[in-house]
Motif scaffolding. Structure first.
Motif, mmCIF file in Angstrom:
data_model
loop_
_atom_site.group_PDB
_atom_site.id
_atom_site.type_symbol
_atom_site.label_atom_id
_atom_site.label_comp_id
_atom_site.label_asym_id
_atom_site.label_seq_id
_atom_site.Cartn_x
_atom_site.Cartn_y
_atom_site.Cartn_z
ATOM 1 N N HIS A 7 -9.797 0.481 8.540
ATOM 2 C CA HIS A 7 -10.188 -0.927 8.635
ATOM 3 C C HIS A 7 -9.679 -1.739 7.452
ATOM 4 O O HIS A 7 -9.119 -2.838 7.608
ATOM 5 N N GLU A 8 -9.857 -1.218 6.249
ATOM 6 C CA GLU A 8 -9.518 -1.972 5.054
ATOM 7 C C GLU A 8 -8.025 -1.963 4.738
ATOM 8 O O GLU A 8 -7.530 -2.871 4.086
ATOM 9 N N ARG A 66 -14.171 -14.630 -1.208
ATOM 10 C CA ARG A 66 -13.073 -14.263 -0.323
ATOM 11 C C ARG A 66 -11.723 -14.620 -0.931
ATOM 12 O O ARG A 66 -10.718 -13.988 -0.655
ATOM 13 N N SER A 72 -11.989 -5.589 -3.628
ATOM 14 C CA SER A 72 -12.035 -4.769 -2.416
ATOM 15 C C SER A 72 -13.393 -4.795 -1.745
ATOM 16 O O SER A 72 -13.532 -4.311 -0.622
ATOM 17 N N ALA A 132 -0.302 -4.845 7.129
ATOM 18 C CA ALA A 132 0.278 -5.909 7.943
ATOM 19 C C ALA A 132 1.070 -6.882 7.074
ATOM 20 O O ALA A 132 2.159 -7.341 7.456
ATOM 21 N N VAL A 133 0.526 -7.202 5.885
ATOM 22 C CA VAL A 133 1.226 -8.116 4.972
ATOM 23 C C VAL A 133 2.536 -7.490 4.499
ATOM 24 O O VAL A 133 3.584 -8.152 4.450
ATOM 25 N N ARG A 147 -5.677 -2.012 7.020
ATOM 26 C CA ARG A 147 -4.927 -2.683 8.075
ATOM 27 C C ARG A 147 -4.293 -3.983 7.569
ATOM 28 O O ARG A 147 -3.102 -4.250 7.825
ATOM 29 N N THR A 148 -5.060 -4.796 6.838
ATOM 30 C CA THR A 148 -4.551 -6.098 6.380
ATOM 31 C C THR A 148 -3.407 -5.960 5.377
ATOM 32 O O THR A 148 -2.345 -6.568 5.566
ATOM 33 N N PRO A 149 -3.548 -5.181 4.284
ATOM 34 C CA PRO A 149 -2.412 -5.067 3.356
ATOM 35 C C PRO A 149 -1.180 -4.451 4.001
ATOM 36 O O PRO A 149 -0.051 -4.839 3.679
ATOM 37 N N GLN A 199 -0.003 -6.034 -2.754
ATOM 38 C CA GLN A 199 -0.697 -5.368 -1.658
ATOM 39 C C GLN A 199 -0.705 -3.845 -1.848
ATOM 40 O O GLN A 199 -1.675 -3.167 -1.505
#
Length: 344
Positions: free
Chosen positions: A133-134, A299, A304, A140-141, A136-138, A169
């Motif tokens: 879950h955590e 945010r 983290s 994707a970047v 996934r975002t970095p 990232q």
């Protein structure tokens, strides 16, 4: 004793001289059937022929019943182990109940082992879920930046900017993985973090001296530590605990603000980290120690969401408690209470 038999009559006469106190000189005479002993033997044989098969059958069924009852716990242990090995029910327990014999002790050991296996599997699942879950975002970047710079020829400045984003990232992913590995090791209660006698006063003073050099937002860090307070703990984890609390105070502190670190010992060892930053609302105070929780105001800040969750995990690992007192726009006070395990 003298016996006188009369052939053909089936009887014999016996004479016996009695001996003993007040019996000297007395004789006992009687008539006994010659077939009486044989009749008794015959009766015993008849009874044995009837009783022995019955007793044998009862013994067989009784032995089978006893053996079945004795082997029932073994069957339960086998069945539970089979289900665990197949992975169909990790919550399965033998649960023989009370008992002091060897089988009950064995079942209790197996139940404890199954509980530890379930906890280990749950920890692994949680780690996999949190990581996926955590990260996934970095990820994707990073992929987006790679596709951007490879889609066509870019300027040097654009390449540099893309690499900075990828580096940032990557550091975030590395920090996340490191933090989650610490969580996993503490949850498994293994020997990765052995405890030793620590001089908390000296350790916290060293940490404060290093952290005071940051001067992020021109924040001033001061400390007041009671000397020679000793504690049985892990140096790396205690260092991480205090570093996370102070870093959190820097991150959410105001420009030209202040941070105070205190240490004293009464009935328990108390570590206090106080700041005059943005504070935490009452609603958020219930959630700040949850994994990956970040308040809306944070945010936009780098983090983290594992800092305070790790602090609580470290405190619990050492048998302590952590409390927070805070008001919005007035600052926060984090108080760590540790048991006095060793005093020198």
């Amino acid at each position: 004793m003298q016996k006188i038999s009369y052939e053909g009559t089936g009887y014999y006469i016996f004479d016996r001289k009695l001996e003993g106190r007040k019996l000297d000189g007395l004789w006992l005479r009687g008539i006994v059937s010659e077939n009486e002993d044989m009749e008794r033997v015959t009766a015993v044989v008849h009874i044995s022929l009837i009783a022995l098969p019955v007793l044998l059958v009862m013994a067989v069924f009784g032995g089978y019943s006893v053996a079945k009852r004795m082997l029932r716990p073994v069957n339960q242990i086998t069945e539970a182990a089979a289900q665990i090995s197949q992975g169909s029910d990790l919550q399965k327990r033998i649960a023989l109940g009370r008992g002091g014999d060897e089988l009950h002790q064995l079942a209790a050991v197996f139940d404890d082992m199954f509980a530890r296996l379930e906890a280990a599997f749950q920890t692994e699942r949680r780690f996999t879920s949190d990581a996926s879950h955590e990260l996934r975002t970095p990820m994707a970047v990073i992929m987006a930046q790679c596709e951007y710079i490879l889609s066509e020829t870019r300027s040097v400045e654009e390449y540099e900017e893309a690499f900075y984003v990828i580096q940032r990232q990557g550091r975030k992913m590395s920090r996340l993985i490191d933090d989650m590995l610490v969580f996993t090791r503490m949850e498994q209660k293994n020997e990765s973090y052995p405890k030793e006698s620590l001089n908390l006063s000296e350790l916290i003073e060293d940490i404060c001296q290093d952290m005071a050099l940051l001067r992020d937002k021109e924040i001033t860090l001061t400390w007041e530590l009671e000397p020679d307070i000793f504690f049985e703990g892990n140096r790396l984890l205690i260092t991480r605990l205090l570093t996370n609390l102070i870093s959190n105070a820097y991150r959410y502190g105001n420009q030209n603000g202040s941070i105070f670190v205190g240490l004293n010992q009464k009935e328990k060892i108390l570590i206090t980290v106080k700041d005059n930053g943005i504070g935490i609302s009452k609603e958020q105070q219930k959630k700040i120690f949850e994994r990956f929780y970040r308040a809306d105001v944070s945010r936009t800040l780098e983090g983290s969401g594992l800092g305070l969750a790790m602090v609580r995990e470290i405190v619990q690992f050492h048998g302590g408690e952590i409390m927070v007192s805070s008001e919005s726009d007035k600052g926060s006070i984090f108080t760590v209470s540790l048991p006095v395990l060793k005093s020198i």
